[in-house]
Design a protein around this motif. Structure first.
Motif, PDB file in Angstrom:
ATOM      1  N   GLY A   1       0.818  -1.206   0.000  1.00 34.54           N
ATOM      2  CA  GLY A   1       0.000   0.000   0.000  1.00 34.54           C
ATOM      3  C   GLY A   1       0.850   1.254   0.000  1.00 34.54           C
ATOM      4  N   GLU A   2       1.935   1.231   0.779  1.00 36.25           N
ATOM      5  CA  GLU A   2       2.840   2.380   0.799  1.00 36.25           C
ATOM      6  C   GLU A   2       3.512   2.578  -0.544  1.00 36.25           C
ATOM      7  N   VAL A   3       3.887   1.476  -1.198  1.00 33.90           N
ATOM      8  CA  VAL A   3       4.507   1.565  -2.524  1.00 33.90           C
ATOM      9  C   VAL A   3       3.523   2.144  -3.531  1.00 33.90           C
ATOM     10  N   ARG A   4       2.275   1.665  -3.492  1.00 31.20           N
ATOM     11  CA  ARG A   4       1.260   2.196  -4.414  1.00 31.20           C
ATOM     12  C   ARG A   4       1.026   3.686  -4.170  1.00 31.20           C
ATOM     13  N   LYS A   5       1.005   4.070  -2.886  1.00 34.65           N
ATOM     14  CA  LYS A   5       0.806   5.480  -2.555  1.00 34.65           C
ATOM     15  C   LYS A   5       1.953   6.326  -3.078  1.00 34.65           C
ATOM     16  N   ALA A   6       3.186   5.843  -2.876  1.00 36.87           N
ATOM     17  CA  ALA A   6       4.356   6.589  -3.350  1.00 36.87           C
ATOM     18  C   ALA A   6       4.367   6.684  -4.872  1.00 36.87           C
ATOM     19  N   THR A   7       3.962   5.588  -5.529  1.00 38.73           N
ATOM     20  CA  THR A   7       3.910   5.594  -6.991  1.00 38.73           C
ATOM     21  C   THR A   7       2.870   6.581  -7.497  1.00 38.73           C
ATOM     22  N   ALA A   8       1.708   6.608  -6.834  1.00 41.77           N
ATOM     23  CA  ALA A   8       0.657   7.546  -7.229  1.00 41.77           C
ATOM     24  C   ALA A   8       1.116   8.990  -7.039  1.00 41.77           C
ATOM     25  N   GLU A   9       1.827   9.255  -5.950  1.00 45.82           N
ATOM     26  CA  GLU A   9       2.330  10.609  -5.711  1.00 45.82           C
ATOM     27  C   GLU A   9       3.366  10.996  -6.764  1.00 45.82           C
ATOM     28  N   LEU A  10       4.204  10.047  -7.152  1.00 47.27           N
ATOM     29  CA  LEU A  10       5.207  10.316  -8.180  1.00 47.27           C
ATOM     30  C   LEU A  10       4.538  10.635  -9.515  1.00 47.27           C
ATOM     31  N   ARG A  11       3.517   9.845  -9.869  1.00 50.49           N
ATOM     32  CA  ARG A  11       2.805  10.091 -11.125  1.00 50.49           C
ATOM     33  C   ARG A  11       2.089  11.443 -11.074  1.00 50.49           C
ATOM     34  N   ALA A  12       1.575  11.801  -9.905  1.00 47.21           N
ATOM     35  CA  ALA A  12       0.904  13.096  -9.781  1.00 47.21           C
ATOM     36  C   ALA A  12       1.890  14.236  -9.996  1.00 47.21           C
ATOM     37  N   ARG A  13       3.117  14.075  -9.475  1.00 50.83           N
ATOM     38  CA  ARG A  13       4.135  15.114  -9.682  1.00 50.83           C
ATOM     39  C   ARG A  13       4.555  15.186 -11.142  1.00 50.83           C
ATOM     40  N   GLU A  14       4.641  14.011 -11.796  1.00 46.79           N
ATOM     41  CA  GLU A  14       4.957  13.994 -13.223  1.00 46.79           C
ATOM     42  C   GLU A  14       3.873  14.743 -14.008  1.00 46.79           C
ATOM     43  N   GLN A  15       2.605  14.450 -13.679  1.00 49.19           N
ATOM     44  CA  GLN A  15       1.506  15.096 -14.383  1.00 49.19           C
ATOM     45  C   GLN A  15       1.494  16.593 -14.128  1.00 49.19           C
ATOM     46  N   GLU A  16       1.816  16.995 -12.895  1.00 45.74           N
ATOM     47  CA  GLU A  16       1.878  18.422 -12.580  1.00 45.74           C
ATOM     48  C   GLU A  16       2.968  19.101 -13.416  1.00 45.74           C
ATOM     49  N   THR A  17       4.110  18.441 -13.554  1.00 41.95           N
ATOM     50  CA  THR A  17       5.198  18.984 -14.364  1.00 41.95           C
ATOM     51  C   THR A  17       4.765  19.145 -15.816  1.00 41.95           C
ATOM     52  N   ILE A  18       4.091  18.128 -16.328  1.00 44.74           N
ATOM     53  CA  ILE A  18       3.622  18.176 -17.712  1.00 44.74           C
ATOM     54  C   ILE A  18       2.667  19.337 -17.922  1.00 44.74           C
ATOM     55  N   MET A  19       1.713  19.489 -17.009  1.00 41.22           N
ATOM     56  CA  MET A  19       0.721  20.543 -17.180  1.00 41.22           C
ATOM     57  C   MET A  19       1.346  21.931 -17.041  1.00 41.22           C
ATOM     58  N   LEU A  20       2.340  22.066 -16.155  1.00 47.98           N
ATOM     59  CA  LEU A  20       3.012  23.364 -16.022  1.00 47.98           C
ATOM     60  C   LEU A  20       3.786  23.705 -17.295  1.00 47.98           C
ATOM     61  N   LEU A  21       4.454  22.718 -17.877  1.00 47.18           N
ATOM     62  CA  LEU A  21       5.175  22.951 -19.127  1.00 47.18           C
ATOM     63  C   LEU A  21       4.202  23.256 -20.261  1.00 47.18           C
ATOM     64  N   ALA A  22       3.096  22.518 -20.294  1.00 43.67           N
ATOM     65  CA  ALA A  22       2.088  22.778 -21.330  1.00 43.67           C
ATOM     66  C   ALA A  22       1.513  24.180 -21.173  1.00 43.67           C
ATOM     67  N   ARG A  23       1.287  24.598 -19.936  1.00 42.51           N
ATOM     68  CA  ARG A  23       0.759  25.938 -19.700  1.00 42.51           C
ATOM     69  C   ARG A  23       1.770  27.006 -20.133  1.00 42.51           C
ATOM     70  N   ALA A  24       3.054  26.733 -19.882  1.00 40.57           N
ATOM     71  CA  ALA A  24       4.091  27.680 -20.304  1.00 40.57           C
ATOM     72  C   ALA A  24       4.082  27.853 -21.819  1.00 40.57           C
ATOM     73  N   SER A  25       3.909  26.748 -22.544  1.00 42.01           N
ATOM     74  CA  SER A  25       3.886  26.849 -24.008  1.00 42.01           C
ATOM     75  C   SER A  25       2.628  27.557 -24.491  1.00 42.01           C
ATOM     76  N   GLU A  26       1.527  27.423 -23.740  1.00 37.82           N
ATOM     77  CA  GLU A  26       0.278  28.093 -24.121  1.00 37.82           C
ATOM     78  C   GLU A  26       0.443  29.610 -24.175  1.00 37.82           C
ATOM     79  N   TYR A  27       1.243  30.166 -23.260  1.00 39.33           N
ATOM     80  CA  TYR A  27       1.390  31.619 -23.197  1.00 39.33           C
ATOM     81  C   TYR A  27       2.027  32.190 -24.460  1.00 39.33           C
ATOM     82  N   ARG A  28       2.747  31.350 -25.198  1.00 37.33           N
ATOM     83  CA  ARG A  28       3.403  31.846 -26.405  1.00 37.33           C
ATOM     84  C   ARG A  28       2.707  31.370 -27.669  1.00 37.33           C
ATOM     85  N   ASP A  29       1.786  30.445 -27.518  1.00 37.67           N
ATOM     86  CA  ASP A  29       1.175  29.800 -28.681  1.00 37.67           C
ATOM     87  C   ASP A  29      -0.249  30.306 -28.860  1.00 37.67           C
ATOM     88  N   PRO A  30      -0.642  30.695 -30.080  1.00 36.30           N
ATOM     89  CA  PRO A  30      -2.018  31.146 -30.297  1.00 36.30           C
ATOM     90  C   PRO A  30      -3.051  30.030 -30.115  1.00 36.30           C
TER      91      PRO A  30
END
Length: 344
Positions: free
Chosen positions: A133-162
């Motif tokens: 259960g702890e491993v699954r929780k840690a894995t889920a948290e890691l994936r959430a951080r990965e997704q947060e990174t992706i969305m922040l990068l995507a948002r950064a590109s949005e500011y320059r892209d029409p």
């Protein structure tokens, strides 16, 4: 915790059930018939299986072996199995261990030993489940951080892209539809949904006078614009996160064409990664149906026909057919994630 007891002798079931009843937080399920026990174990969760070796319809060894087809088929998920036998035959013990037995008790049962063995096995099971259960929780948290990174990068590109944030949402969901229709696993569908928004992150390196030009680009400008696929790959490729590695693959390959006429590598057919072929269809379809500085939005039917007309040249025909097979869901996604100011 749940303990399953299987023994063809009723008095043995009663004895073992009463002994285990002394353990706190434990309940028992008893069976005199091995096949009935097998059916139950293969469709329910349990924490310890106690089985007799000698039984008329199916012996304990066969029961353990048959568990491989049940809900605990993965050996890493298999709870412990305690075999109770009057046999002292070493070969029987070896076969039981090979089939997945964890421990043995010799009849007649010693009450103290029985309780000690079962208590220890349940404690080990509890600790193992907690660790997973702890491993699954840690894995889920890691994936959430990965997704947060992706969305922040995507948002950064949005500011320059029409292109709008709604475009990113629509094409990502279209990509997932295609993946689902092609039979990819739920996890693969989710990964594509989450990684697809990064497809054009390389545009952060495209000069404004090209990226924001209100008309069509000339040949020299197109050469510069096309560099964004390689730039996006270079931005993302160094990450050890699987999600960002997938996003890098998408960024590099989603402008390739089935006939080899795309960029940056001029790959053709199945040389192009499947995720690139999927996102190519989703991205172009949504670009056609969206307003851009240089064009009006196409109708959904006109964009649909464009995909069909370009099967086998621009697009992988399987990916096009997969999207069109979910046409009702395509329309729902288009309506749900509308650009601001666009009427329903």
């Amino acid at each position: 915790m749940k303990v399953v007891i299987v023994d063809d002798t009723h008095i043995n079931l009663v004895l073992m059930s009463r002994l285990i009843g002394k353990l706190e937080g434990v309940e028992t399920v008893s069976f005199q018939a091995a096949r009935a026990a097998l059916d139950w174990c293969n469709s329910n969760a349990w924490d310890l299986l106690i089985i007799d070796y000698m039984m008329p319809d199916m012996d304990g060894l066969a029961l353990i072996a048959a568990l491989a087809d049940g809900v605990h088929a993965d050996p890493r998920e298999r709870p412990p199995v305690l075999m109770v036998t009057a046999s002292t035959d070493v070969e029987v013990r070896h076969r039981a261990l090979e089939n997945g037995a964890s421990d043995f008790l010799i009849k007649p049962i010693d009450k103290v030993e029985f309780l000690a063995r079962t208590r220890n096995m349940l404690q080990l099971r509890r600790a193992t489940v907690g660790l997973r259960g702890e491993v699954r929780k840690a894995t889920a948290e890691l994936r959430a951080r990965e997704q947060e990174t992706i969305m922040l990068l995507a948002r950064a590109s949005e500011y320059r892209d029409p292109e709008t944030g709604a475009h990113i949402l629509r094409m990502a969901h279209y990509s997932r539809l295609i993946a689902a229709e092609l039979g990819l696993s739920e996890q693969q569908q989710e990964d594509i949904l989450n990684a697809a928004p990064m497809h054009d992150v390389g545009k952060v390196g495209t000069p404004d006078h090209i990226l924001l030009k209100p008309g069509r680009l000339n040949e020299e400008e197109m050469v510069v614009m096309r560099q964004h696929a390689r730039m996006g790959y270079d931005i993302l490729k160094g990450s050890q996160a699987p999600m960002l590695q997938l996003a890098a693959e998408i960024a590099l390959s989603h402008h390739e064409r089935w006939d080899g006429g795309g960029y940056p590598n001029g790959h053709a057919g199945e040389q192009i990664p499947l995720v690139g072929r999927i996102v190519a269809v989703a991205d172009v379809f949504d670009a056609l149906t969206s307003v851009r500085p240089y064009k009006q939005a196409w109708s959904m039917d006109a964009a649909r026909q464009y995909l069909l007309d370009n099967c086998g040249s621009h697009f992988d025909a399987r990916c096009v057919q997969a999207l069109l097979a979910r046409w009702g869901e395509v329309l729902a996604i288009s309506a749900r994630y509308r650009d601001e100011g666009t009427p329903a």
